[in-house]
Design a protein around this motif. Structure first.
Motif: not given
Length: 144
Positions: A8-29
């Protein structure tokens, strides 16, 4: 006292999702637009939410998630072979491209064209990150 993330917490965050090889898949930054959501509202899967429980404002953390805990395993039932005539010059059948297909209810479902052979086009409707281990990096900006 700092507020910990809980159901139920309201959360504001930056996140990034990277693959095992370090490739960025998605990032809010990239666009500097942090994600805002309420724990349990369905924005994130349970596995992603479980990573966040107990974190507090200002905390940064990295989590490695196996495919079944991230975007699921690739499901062979979500791979279709379509006739090339279903494509046009507006939406050409090109390997690697993502095409939105209209669904009966009016929504659109993205599919990745995996291969083109003669008149057969193989389209994968699995999530693009299905079957992959990912690293989930978070920076908690606020918790309410």
């Amino acid at each position: 006292m700092t507020t910990q993330i809980k159901a139920g917490s309201e959360v504001v965050m930056h996140f990034s999702i990277k693959l095992e090889d370090g490739t960025a898949a998605e990032s809010t930054k990239v666009a500097n637009k942090p994600a805002k959501f309420v724990m349990g509202d369905g924005s994130l899967t349970k596995s992603f939410e479980d990573c966040l429980l107990g974190l507090t404002e200002g905390q940064q953390q990295s989590f490695k998630l196996a495919p079944e805990d991230a975007f699921g395993l690739s499901n062979p039932d979500n791979i279709y072979h379509l006739d090339r005539s279903k494509f046009s010059s507006d939406t050409p059948a090109e390997e690697g491209s993502i095409v939105a297909f209209a669904q009966p209810d009016g929504s659109e479902l993205p599919g990745i064209i995996r291969s083109v052979a003669g008149d057969s086009v193989t389209v994968d409707f699995n999530h693009p990150l299905a079957g992959l281990t990912v690293e989930f990096d978070v920076e908690i900006l606020s918790v309410n």
